[in-house]
Design a protein around this motif. Structure first.
Motif, PDB file in Angstrom:
ATOM      1  N   TRP A   1      38.440  19.234  35.256  1.00  0.00           N
ATOM      2  CA  TRP A   1      39.418  20.247  34.854  1.00  0.00           C
ATOM      3  C   TRP A   1      39.901  21.006  36.081  1.00  0.00           C
ATOM      4  O   TRP A   1      39.304  20.945  37.149  1.00  0.00           O
ATOM      5  CB  TRP A   1      38.876  21.185  33.778  1.00  0.00           C
ATOM      6  N   ASP A   2      41.001  21.734  35.884  1.00  0.00           N
ATOM      7  CA  ASP A   2      41.597  22.489  36.984  1.00  0.00           C
ATOM      8  C   ASP A   2      40.775  23.739  37.291  1.00  0.00           C
ATOM      9  O   ASP A   2      40.169  24.331  36.391  1.00  0.00           O
ATOM     10  CB  ASP A   2      43.035  22.899  36.636  1.00  0.00           C
ATOM     11  N   PRO A   3      40.800  24.177  38.545  1.00  0.00           N
ATOM     12  CA  PRO A   3      40.069  25.399  38.917  1.00  0.00           C
ATOM     13  C   PRO A   3      40.721  26.640  38.309  1.00  0.00           C
ATOM     14  O   PRO A   3      41.906  26.639  37.966  1.00  0.00           O
ATOM     15  CB  PRO A   3      40.169  25.421  40.441  1.00  0.00           C
ATOM     16  N   ARG A   4      39.935  27.685  38.191  1.00  0.00           N
ATOM     17  CA  ARG A   4      40.444  28.968  37.706  1.00  0.00           C
ATOM     18  C   ARG A   4      41.380  29.576  38.752  1.00  0.00           C
ATOM     19  O   ARG A   4      41.135  29.476  39.943  1.00  0.00           O
ATOM     20  CB  ARG A   4      39.275  29.919  37.436  1.00  0.00           C
ATOM     21  N   ASP A   5      42.405  30.228  38.284  1.00  0.00           N
ATOM     22  CA  ASP A   5      43.384  30.848  39.149  1.00  0.00           C
ATOM     23  C   ASP A   5      42.953  32.259  39.522  1.00  0.00           C
ATOM     24  O   ASP A   5      42.251  32.933  38.752  1.00  0.00           O
ATOM     25  CB  ASP A   5      44.741  30.893  38.433  1.00  0.00           C
ATOM     26  N   PHE A   6      43.390  32.754  40.674  1.00  0.00           N
ATOM     27  CA  PHE A   6      43.061  34.113  41.106  1.00  0.00           C
ATOM     28  C   PHE A   6      43.547  35.139  40.083  1.00  0.00           C
ATOM     29  O   PHE A   6      42.870  36.142  39.842  1.00  0.00           O
ATOM     30  CB  PHE A   6      43.669  34.409  42.487  1.00  0.00           C
ATOM     31  N   ARG A   7      44.687  34.898  39.473  1.00  0.00           N
ATOM     32  CA  ARG A   7      45.211  35.832  38.469  1.00  0.00           C
ATOM     33  C   ARG A   7      44.233  35.961  37.292  1.00  0.00           C
ATOM     34  O   ARG A   7      44.015  37.052  36.771  1.00  0.00           O
ATOM     35  CB  ARG A   7      46.586  35.374  37.998  1.00  0.00           C
ATOM     36  N   GLU A   8      43.646  34.845  36.880  1.00  0.00           N
ATOM     37  CA  GLU A   8      42.648  34.858  35.805  1.00  0.00           C
ATOM     38  C   GLU A   8      41.419  35.667  36.237  1.00  0.00           C
ATOM     39  O   GLU A   8      40.880  36.466  35.469  1.00  0.00           O
ATOM     40  CB  GLU A   8      42.242  33.422  35.465  1.00  0.00           C
ATOM     41  N   PHE A   9      40.980  35.467  37.461  1.00  0.00           N
ATOM     42  CA  PHE A   9      39.865  36.234  38.010  1.00  0.00           C
ATOM     43  C   PHE A   9      40.185  37.723  37.993  1.00  0.00           C
ATOM     44  O   PHE A   9      39.378  38.545  37.559  1.00  0.00           O
ATOM     45  CB  PHE A   9      39.553  35.769  39.444  1.00  0.00           C
ATOM     46  N   ALA A  10      41.376  38.096  38.477  1.00  0.00           N
ATOM     47  CA  ALA A  10      41.757  39.514  38.537  1.00  0.00           C
ATOM     48  C   ALA A  10      41.781  40.136  37.143  1.00  0.00           C
ATOM     49  O   ALA A  10      41.307  41.257  36.953  1.00  0.00           O
ATOM     50  CB  ALA A  10      43.110  39.664  39.227  1.00  0.00           C
ATOM     51  N   ALA A  11      42.275  39.404  36.168  1.00  0.00           N
ATOM     52  CA  ALA A  11      42.294  39.923  34.790  1.00  0.00           C
ATOM     53  C   ALA A  11      40.873  40.100  34.263  1.00  0.00           C
ATOM     54  O   ALA A  11      40.553  41.101  33.618  1.00  0.00           O
ATOM     55  CB  ALA A  11      43.091  38.987  33.881  1.00  0.00           C
ATOM     56  N   ARG A  12      40.015  39.148  34.564  1.00  0.00           N
ATOM     57  CA  ARG A  12      38.623  39.194  34.094  1.00  0.00           C
ATOM     58  C   ARG A  12      37.858  40.352  34.732  1.00  0.00           C
ATOM     59  O   ARG A  12      36.994  40.961  34.107  1.00  0.00           O
ATOM     60  CB  ARG A  12      37.950  37.851  34.410  1.00  0.00           C
ATOM     61  N   GLU A  13      38.163  40.661  35.986  1.00  0.00           N
ATOM     62  CA  GLU A  13      37.434  41.686  36.736  1.00  0.00           C
ATOM     63  C   GLU A  13      38.173  43.023  36.808  1.00  0.00           C
ATOM     64  O   GLU A  13      37.740  43.924  37.528  1.00  0.00           O
ATOM     65  CB  GLU A  13      37.156  41.183  38.156  1.00  0.00           C
ATOM     66  N   ALA A  14      39.255  43.172  36.073  1.00  0.00           N
ATOM     67  CA  ALA A  14      40.101  44.370  36.177  1.00  0.00           C
ATOM     68  C   ALA A  14      39.310  45.666  36.041  1.00  0.00           C
ATOM     69  O   ALA A  14      39.591  46.651  36.740  1.00  0.00           O
ATOM     70  CB  ALA A  14      41.215  44.322  35.140  1.00  0.00           C
ATOM     71  N   ALA A  15      38.309  45.699  35.182  1.00  0.00           N
ATOM     72  CA  ALA A  15      37.530  46.922  34.984  1.00  0.00           C
ATOM     73  C   ALA A  15      36.794  47.347  36.257  1.00  0.00           C
ATOM     74  O   ALA A  15      36.578  48.530  36.478  1.00  0.00           O
ATOM     75  CB  ALA A  15      36.533  46.741  33.847  1.00  0.00           C
ATOM     76  N   THR A  16      36.474  46.402  37.104  1.00  0.00           N
ATOM     77  CA  THR A  16      35.817  46.718  38.385  1.00  0.00           C
ATOM     78  C   THR A  16      36.676  47.659  39.213  1.00  0.00           C
ATOM     79  O   THR A  16      36.170  48.587  39.839  1.00  0.00           O
ATOM     80  CB  THR A  16      35.554  45.419  39.182  1.00  0.00           C
ATOM     81  N   TRP A  17      37.975  47.404  39.227  1.00  0.00           N
ATOM     82  CA  TRP A  17      38.890  48.196  40.048  1.00  0.00           C
ATOM     83  C   TRP A  17      39.519  49.349  39.256  1.00  0.00           C
ATOM     84  O   TRP A  17      39.825  50.377  39.824  1.00  0.00           O
ATOM     85  CB  TRP A  17      39.975  47.323  40.637  1.00  0.00           C
ATOM     86  N   SER A  18      39.719  49.172  37.951  1.00  0.00           N
ATOM     87  CA  SER A  18      40.382  50.225  37.168  1.00  0.00           C
ATOM     88  C   SER A  18      39.527  51.464  37.064  1.00  0.00           C
ATOM     89  O   SER A  18      40.035  52.562  36.843  1.00  0.00           O
ATOM     90  CB  SER A  18      40.797  49.708  35.784  1.00  0.00           C
ATOM     91  N   ALA A  19      38.221  51.318  37.259  1.00  0.00           N
ATOM     92  CA  ALA A  19      37.330  52.486  37.244  1.00  0.00           C
ATOM     93  C   ALA A  19      37.700  53.458  38.364  1.00  0.00           C
ATOM     94  O   ALA A  19      37.399  54.636  38.296  1.00  0.00           O
ATOM     95  CB  ALA A  19      35.884  52.042  37.396  1.00  0.00           C
ATOM     96  N   ALA A  20      38.388  52.947  39.393  1.00  0.00           N
ATOM     97  CA  ALA A  20      38.772  53.794  40.526  1.00  0.00           C
ATOM     98  C   ALA A  20      40.095  54.506  40.279  1.00  0.00           C
ATOM     99  O   ALA A  20      40.513  55.319  41.086  1.00  0.00           O
ATOM    100  CB  ALA A  20      38.880  52.943  41.790  1.00  0.00           C
ATOM    101  N   VAL A  21      40.767  54.200  39.166  1.00  0.00           N
ATOM    102  CA  VAL A  21      42.047  54.822  38.864  1.00  0.00           C
ATOM    103  C   VAL A  21      41.802  56.251  38.404  1.00  0.00           C
ATOM    104  O   VAL A  21      41.022  56.484  37.477  1.00  0.00           O
ATOM    105  CB  VAL A  21      42.817  54.036  37.777  1.00  0.00           C
ATOM    106  N   PRO A  22      42.421  57.236  39.068  1.00  0.00           N
ATOM    107  CA  PRO A  22      42.201  58.624  38.655  1.00  0.00           C
ATOM    108  C   PRO A  22      42.699  58.862  37.234  1.00  0.00           C
ATOM    109  O   PRO A  22      43.708  58.315  36.826  1.00  0.00           O
ATOM    110  CB  PRO A  22      43.044  59.444  39.650  1.00  0.00           C
ATOM    111  N   SER A  23      41.992  59.703  36.481  1.00  0.00           N
ATOM    112  CA  SER A  23      42.390  59.978  35.095  1.00  0.00           C
ATOM    113  C   SER A  23      43.532  60.949  35.049  1.00  0.00           C
ATOM    114  O   SER A  23      43.675  61.829  35.805  1.00  0.00           O
ATOM    115  CB  SER A  23      41.228  60.578  34.317  1.00  0.00           C
TER     116      SER A  23
END
Length: 187
Positions: A165-187
């Protein structure tokens, strides 16, 4: 069975592959592009969370590979003799620049982060300023001059060869890990 994690286009890594291959011909070599997870679990996470990823790789494109794919290939090689003696080059399905990767992280997470190209001298000075030991600075210099110099830009089909099968795309990775970075978004 033995699986050797290696690097693409790295002479030192290929010498190690030869030594391991001489001792264990049935080994499976997994040569990898730069990992997606360097942005979410490793040394690039803090700069991304700080909002600026400054690196000396302005226009270098890399076919970042998801460690999920690397793990799937390694497991297949450990449980199936069909992979004995094989060498797989693992990449994602497309090469993107670090600026494009950061833009995809920002889009997926809503975290305001940008890429800032810098010179190697600026990069090394920054590493020394934060107190990194000389050997780590040397490793980082090697990584960003020898490994990420564009030689790894071509996409390889090792995931498809090993798994079908084809490898996972970086965009898929970013969507999967979005919470890692969104925690840094100021409220």
């Amino acid at each position: 069975r033995l699986v050797l994690l290696s690097g693409r286009g790295e002479e030192e890594a290929q010498r190690a592959e030869e030594l391991v291959g001489a001792a264990f011909p049935a080994r499976t070599v997994v040569r990898c592009a730069f990992f997606d997870q360097n942005f979410s679990e490793s040394f690039l996470l803090e700069p991304v969370l700080d909002g600026v990823l400054a690196l000396p790789v302005d226009q270098v494109a890399e076919p970042f590979v998801d460690l999920e794919d690397v793990a799937d290939v390694a497991v297949a090689a450990l449980v199936d003799d069909a992979h004995a003696g094989r060498v797989y080059e693992l990449t994602g399905p497309r090469a993107i620049t670090f600026a494009e990767a950061v833009a995809e992280i920002a889009a997926a997470s809503g975290h305001g982060v940008r890429f800032a190209p810098i010179t190697m001298d600026e990069f090394v000075a920054g590493l020394l300023a934060i107190g990194l030991p000389d050997d780590v600075v040397g490793l980082m210099r090697y990584l960003f001059t020898e490994v990420l110099d564009g030689r790894g830009t071509p996409v390889a089909d090792g995931v498809r060869q090993a798994l079908g099968w084809d490898p996972r795309d970086f965009r898929e990775f970013a969507a999967r890990e979005a919470a890692t970075w969104s925690a840094a978004v100021p409220s």
